[in-house]
Design an enzyme around this catalytic site. Structure first.
Site, mmCIF file in Angstrom:
data_model
loop_
_atom_site.group_PDB
_atom_site.id
_atom_site.type_symbol
_atom_site.label_atom_id
_atom_site.label_comp_id
_atom_site.label_asym_id
_atom_site.label_seq_id
_atom_site.Cartn_x
_atom_site.Cartn_y
_atom_site.Cartn_z
ATOM 1 N N LYS A 90 13.447 19.173 -15.945
ATOM 2 C CA LYS A 90 13.728 20.394 -15.036
ATOM 3 C C LYS A 90 14.696 21.282 -15.376
ATOM 4 O O LYS A 90 15.748 20.982 -16.164
ATOM 5 C CB LYS A 90 14.041 19.835 -13.619
ATOM 6 N N GLY A 190 3.033 23.586 7.571
ATOM 7 C CA GLY A 190 2.965 24.295 6.380
ATOM 8 C C GLY A 190 1.698 24.666 5.884
ATOM 9 O O GLY A 190 0.930 23.769 5.197
ATOM 10 N N GLY A 192 0.771 26.873 3.485
ATOM 11 C CA GLY A 192 0.957 27.739 2.256
ATOM 12 C C GLY A 192 -0.116 27.437 1.109
ATOM 13 O O GLY A 192 -1.283 27.260 1.525
ATOM 14 N N VAL A 194 -0.964 24.999 -0.772
ATOM 15 C CA VAL A 194 -1.529 23.685 -0.665
ATOM 16 C C VAL A 194 -1.976 23.380 0.609
ATOM 17 O O VAL A 194 -3.150 23.065 0.785
ATOM 18 C CB VAL A 194 -0.244 22.730 -1.072
HETATM 19 P P1 NAD Z 1 4.094 27.616 0.012
HETATM 20 O O1 NAD Z 1 5.605 28.324 -0.402
HETATM 21 O O2 NAD Z 1 3.049 28.109 -0.613
HETATM 22 O O3 NAD Z 1 4.032 27.057 1.351
HETATM 23 C C1 NAD Z 1 5.031 26.384 2.141
HETATM 24 C C2 NAD Z 1 4.463 27.035 3.550
HETATM 25 O O4 NAD Z 1 5.340 26.395 4.369
HETATM 26 C C3 NAD Z 1 4.841 28.430 3.840
HETATM 27 O O5 NAD Z 1 3.489 29.176 4.341
HETATM 28 C C4 NAD Z 1 5.855 28.516 4.830
HETATM 29 O O6 NAD Z 1 5.733 29.719 5.563
HETATM 30 C C5 NAD Z 1 5.887 27.365 5.476
HETATM 31 N N1 NAD Z 1 6.843 26.882 6.219
HETATM 32 C C6 NAD Z 1 8.224 26.797 5.867
HETATM 33 N N2 NAD Z 1 9.192 26.308 6.639
HETATM 34 C C7 NAD Z 1 8.228 25.839 7.544
HETATM 35 C C8 NAD Z 1 8.493 25.108 9.070
HETATM 36 N N3 NAD Z 1 9.853 24.854 9.195
HETATM 37 N N4 NAD Z 1 7.465 25.025 9.824
HETATM 38 C C9 NAD Z 1 6.256 24.966 9.264
HETATM 39 N N5 NAD Z 1 6.121 25.915 8.059
HETATM 40 C C10 NAD Z 1 6.967 26.226 7.386
HETATM 41 O O7 NAD Z 1 4.332 26.105 -0.955
HETATM 42 P P2 NAD Z 1 3.008 25.396 -1.654
HETATM 43 O O8 NAD Z 1 3.039 25.774 -3.089
HETATM 44 O O9 NAD Z 1 1.971 25.279 -0.644
HETATM 45 O O10 NAD Z 1 3.934 23.860 -1.620
HETATM 46 C C11 NAD Z 1 3.998 22.950 -0.463
HETATM 47 C C12 NAD Z 1 4.956 21.813 -0.825
HETATM 48 O O11 NAD Z 1 4.377 20.968 -1.674
HETATM 49 C C13 NAD Z 1 6.364 22.085 -1.296
HETATM 50 O O12 NAD Z 1 7.472 21.262 -0.660
HETATM 51 C C14 NAD Z 1 6.204 22.111 -2.740
HETATM 52 O O13 NAD Z 1 7.451 21.631 -3.290
HETATM 53 C C15 NAD Z 1 5.230 20.899 -2.550
HETATM 54 N N6 NAD Z 1 4.445 20.825 -3.959
HETATM 55 C C16 NAD Z 1 3.506 21.915 -4.249
HETATM 56 C C17 NAD Z 1 2.794 21.926 -5.497
HETATM 57 C C18 NAD Z 1 1.993 22.917 -5.626
HETATM 58 O O14 NAD Z 1 0.939 22.687 -6.381
HETATM 59 N N7 NAD Z 1 1.760 24.061 -5.045
HETATM 60 C C19 NAD Z 1 2.712 20.729 -6.270
HETATM 61 C C20 NAD Z 1 3.445 19.576 -5.742
HETATM 62 C C21 NAD Z 1 4.435 19.697 -4.660
#
Ligand code: NAD
Length: 355
Positions: A90, A190, A192, A194
């Site tokens: 990382k 959340g 977002g 995913v």
């Molecule tokens: P993202 O930033 O697109 O989405 C996160 C969402 O969570 C956002 O819409 C945000 O507004 C919301 N959020 C933040 N705080 C919140 C709260 N207190 N209550 C409710 N919603 C809240 O991130 P992502 O890419 O969708 O990833 C989501 C999680 O999965 C993260 O923890 C990330 O590390 C993990 N992850 C993502 C991937 C990937 O491929 N994107 C892979 C492995 C792990």
């Protein structure tokens, strides 16, 4: 890669003492661009180390070292869980991504990666975008998560969501004897990249959704598109549902949150969901089956790995994604035998893969 760009950076690079059990910790500084970055390589046992780059305004260098080492070890486990021929690494760039990130800084960071001659591959993480990775790629070829190019893997989120979906079904199958989602209620924290993609898959499979996000627009979209019930961020943890799916930030499963959960299963995409080691046992004591996060969310790294390994055959991706659910079932079965919580069984299983 543009070697001329790499050559213009007079980086100051030095090895620091890594934590016990870690392969290397390297620091780079560049006066010209203001770059201050760290790369932690936890393990090269299964192949070159791979893991994203995070840019964050750490208050102290010790905080940055703690974070990069913790995350790098996590990548060793995640890569091994997804049965990828990759080790764990990382990187972090110390600074505010909103005000201190420039193309030159990212190119200098690329030169730092190039210095490690293929022992570490980077991609996006928090505070870093595909455009930043394109700048990094001007100084090194050891970069993935690009939008363009022959093996470019693009946004990994839909693949991550598919892995979460399959693992969620596997968890239901283990706990209830059926993976039929119709009529099941899933509480998603959340929406977002995913979370929204997962919500779409669950809706299509007939599940009822309860959702929450701090962004009003996304919850309204889920309400109209998927008939989801919207609750506030404070309420989502305590909904009457079959599954809680954390898809926002890490550390949500605190002792207090666990005591108030009203679900039988926890399966979600967020990294590092357990606030601390005792929380896995606490979930077990409450009769809640926890699907270890780094197995469930391995789809993203599978996608990135195809770019690193230059694989275009989609069956490689599909096999690795369905393999996540197979690994999860191995963990649950062993946990049933030993009575240990799944997060501990998962670590043990992965350590055997690494041995
Ligand atoms: P993202 O930033 O697109 O989405 C996160 C969402 O969570 C956002 O819409 C945000 O507004 C919301 N959020 C933040 N705080 C919140 C709260 N207190 N209550 C409710 N919603 C809240 O991130 P992502 O890419 O969708 O990833 C989501 C999680 O999965 C993260 O923890 C990330 O590390 C993990 N992850 C993502 C991937 C990937 O491929 N994107 C892979 C492995 C792990």
């Amino acid at each position: 890669m543009n070697h001329a760009a790499a050559a213009t950076h007079a980086l100051s690079i030095r090895d620091l003492e890594p934590r016990e059990g870690y392969a290397r910790l390297i620091e780079a500084k560049d006066e010209q661009t203001g770059l201050h970055a760290l790369i932690s390589i936890h393990s090269l046992q299964r192949g070159p180390a791979a893991g994203g780059c995070r840019m964050f305004n750490y208050a102290r260098i010790e905080d940055a070292i703690y974070d990069v080492e913790r995350l790098s070890r996590g990548m060793t486990y995640k890569n091994a869980a997804a049965e990828l021929p990759l080790g764990g690494g990382k990187s972090v760039i110390i600074g505010d991504p909103k005000t201190q990130k420039t193309p030159e800084l990212m190119r200098a960071f690329g030169a730092f990666i190039e210095h490690l001659a293929g022992n570490y591959y980077t991609a996006e993480d928090v505070g870093v975008s595909p455009q930043d990775m394109a700048n990094v790629a001007e100084s090194t070829s050891y970069v993935a998560g690009l939008d363009g190019g022959e093996f470019a893997s693009g946004d990994p989120s839909p693949v991550t969501a598919r892995g979460v979906f399959l693992c969620l079904k596997q968890t239901l199958k283990h706990g209830l004897g059926t993976d039929d989602l119709s009529g099941k209620t899933i509480a998603i924290q959340g929406l977002g990249h995913v979370g929204m993609s997962l919500a779409g898959m669950l809706h299509k499979a007939g599940a009822k959704l309860i959702v929450s996000d701090i962004n009003d627009e996304t919850v309204r979209l889920a309400e109209t598109e998927f008939g989801a019930t919207v609750v506030s961020p404070d309420e989502i943890l305590h909904q009457d549902a079959d599954v809680f799916a954390p898809c926002a930030m890490g550390g949500v499963l605190t002792a207090d949150a666990i005591d108030r959960l009203k679900v039988r299963f926890v399966v979600g995409a967020a990294n590092n969901q357990l606030a601390d080691e005792t929380c896995g046992q606490r979930l077990q004591d409450r009769g809640i089956l926890y699907a270890p996060d780094y197995i469930v969310n391995g789809g993203g790294i599978v996608n990135v790995a195809m770019e690193i390994l230059k694989i275009s055959d989609p069956s490689y991706r599909e096999n690795r994604i369905s393999g996540l659910a197979t690994t999860l079932e191995q963990v649950f079965a062993r946990a049933d035998e030993t009575g240990e919580p799944p997060h501990m069984v998962a670590d043990r299983l992965i350590e055997r893969r690494l041995a």
